[in-house]
Design a protein around this motif. Sequence first.
Motif, mmCIF file in Angstrom:
data_model
loop_
_atom_site.group_PDB
_atom_site.id
_atom_site.type_symbol
_atom_site.label_atom_id
_atom_site.label_comp_id
_atom_site.label_asym_id
_atom_site.label_seq_id
_atom_site.Cartn_x
_atom_site.Cartn_y
_atom_site.Cartn_z
ATOM 1 N N GLN A 76 15.661 7.001 -3.395
ATOM 2 C CA GLN A 76 14.961 6.433 -4.554
ATOM 3 C C GLN A 76 14.895 4.913 -4.460
ATOM 4 N N ALA A 77 15.968 4.289 -4.006
ATOM 5 C CA ALA A 77 15.970 2.829 -3.857
ATOM 6 C C ALA A 77 14.976 2.400 -2.789
ATOM 7 N N GLU A 78 14.909 3.157 -1.680
ATOM 8 C CA GLU A 78 13.945 2.843 -0.620
ATOM 9 C C GLU A 78 12.511 3.013 -1.118
ATOM 10 N N GLN A 79 12.271 4.066 -1.883
ATOM 11 C CA GLN A 79 10.925 4.289 -2.423
ATOM 12 C C GLN A 79 10.546 3.182 -3.390
ATOM 13 N N ALA A 80 11.495 2.740 -4.201
ATOM 14 C CA ALA A 80 11.210 1.643 -5.135
ATOM 15 C C ALA A 80 10.900 0.359 -4.364
ATOM 16 N N ALA A 81 11.663 0.106 -3.298
ATOM 17 C CA ALA A 81 11.410 -1.093 -2.486
ATOM 18 C C ALA A 81 10.050 -1.001 -1.810
ATOM 19 N N THR A 82 9.699 0.183 -1.305
ATOM 20 C CA THR A 82 8.397 0.376 -0.671
ATOM 21 C C THR A 82 7.273 0.195 -1.695
ATOM 22 N N ALA A 83 7.470 0.729 -2.889
ATOM 23 C CA ALA A 83 6.457 0.559 -3.938
ATOM 24 C C ALA A 83 6.294 -0.912 -4.298
ATOM 25 N N GLN A 85 6.864 -3.465 -2.279
ATOM 26 C CA GLN A 85 6.171 -4.097 -1.157
ATOM 27 C C GLN A 85 4.681 -3.784 -1.201
ATOM 28 N N ARG A 86 4.335 -2.560 -1.522
ATOM 29 C CA ARG A 86 2.912 -2.186 -1.615
ATOM 30 C C ARG A 86 2.220 -2.964 -2.730
ATOM 31 N N GLU A 87 2.893 -3.116 -3.848
ATOM 32 C CA GLU A 87 2.310 -3.861 -4.962
ATOM 33 C C GLU A 87 2.121 -5.328 -4.584
ATOM 34 N N GLN A 88 3.099 -5.912 -3.906
ATOM 35 C CA GLN A 88 2.968 -7.309 -3.464
ATOM 36 C C GLN A 88 1.832 -7.443 -2.460
ATOM 37 N N GLN A 89 1.707 -6.487 -1.547
ATOM 38 C CA GLN A 89 0.618 -6.506 -0.566
ATOM 39 C C GLN A 89 -0.731 -6.378 -1.272
ATOM 40 N N ARG A 90 -0.797 -5.489 -2.283
ATOM 41 C CA ARG A 90 -2.043 -5.309 -3.027
ATOM 42 C C ARG A 90 -2.423 -6.606 -3.748
ATOM 43 N N GLN A 91 -1.434 -7.267 -4.339
ATOM 44 C CA GLN A 91 -1.708 -8.524 -5.035
ATOM 45 C C GLN A 91 -2.158 -9.607 -4.060
ATOM 46 N N ARG A 92 -1.524 -9.670 -2.865
ATOM 47 C CA ARG A 92 -1.950 -10.660 -1.863
ATOM 48 C C ARG A 92 -3.386 -10.387 -1.419
ATOM 49 N N LEU A 93 -3.703 -9.118 -1.180
ATOM 50 C CA LEU A 93 -5.067 -8.776 -0.763
ATOM 51 C C LEU A 93 -6.072 -9.076 -1.868
ATOM 52 N N GLU A 94 -5.682 -8.818 -3.088
ATOM 53 C CA GLU A 94 -6.566 -9.118 -4.218
ATOM 54 C C GLU A 94 -6.825 -10.618 -4.315
ATOM 55 N N THR A 95 -5.775 -11.419 -4.129
ATOM 56 C CA THR A 95 -5.917 -12.876 -4.164
ATOM 57 C C THR A 95 -6.805 -13.354 -3.018
ATOM 58 N N LEU A 96 -6.562 -12.816 -1.812
ATOM 59 C CA LEU A 96 -7.397 -13.192 -0.667
ATOM 60 C C LEU A 96 -8.847 -12.804 -0.891
ATOM 61 N N SER A 97 -9.055 -11.619 -1.438
ATOM 62 C CA SER A 97 -10.420 -11.153 -1.692
ATOM 63 C C SER A 97 -11.124 -12.056 -2.703
ATOM 64 N N ALA A 98 -10.413 -12.420 -3.757
ATOM 65 C CA ALA A 98 -11.011 -13.301 -4.769
ATOM 66 C C ALA A 98 -11.313 -14.673 -4.177
ATOM 67 N N THR A 99 -10.408 -15.207 -3.372
ATOM 68 C CA THR A 99 -10.621 -16.501 -2.730
ATOM 69 C C THR A 99 -11.819 -16.443 -1.791
#
Length: 167
Positions: A76-83, A85-99
Amino acid sequence: MLLRTSAAIVIVLLVDTLIARRISSPIVGMTEAMTRLRKGDLSLAIPYADRRDEIGHMARALAIFQESMQTNARHQAEQAATADQREQQRQRLETLSATFSDGVDSLIAAVEDLNTAMIDAANAMVVGAHETKQRLFDENPRPRRRSGMPSRLNPDRRRGFRLQCCL
């Protein structure tokens, strides 16, 4: 007879005390361990796991449950960490896309402005060429045209003459 009865009572009390110490105390200890596991305390040491009787079997079974709960908690801790990381990656991609989108929009606006300026300059050149041509016609009524050279000027009623080309 009283002596035999007294001896029997003492033996029963000793057996009862022995049973209480050998069976009841470990069962109470196992119950406490199960309660702590149920509350989420996965770090406790399971008591009586080294015994060779039924109490030991119960303790080892409880240790297996504890290991399973620890493994589940790790997953469960690994899944939370993976989730995360995925959310941070999604936010970075969203920021890059907007830029990137903002940059492309700015570039398109600049190209449109330059295109408009080029069209205006070309139209001004056409008007200037038309005026020069008119002055030449006014000075010399029969202008010479080179053969095989088509005129690139076409009359445009709204703007005078307009240059024919592909911009």
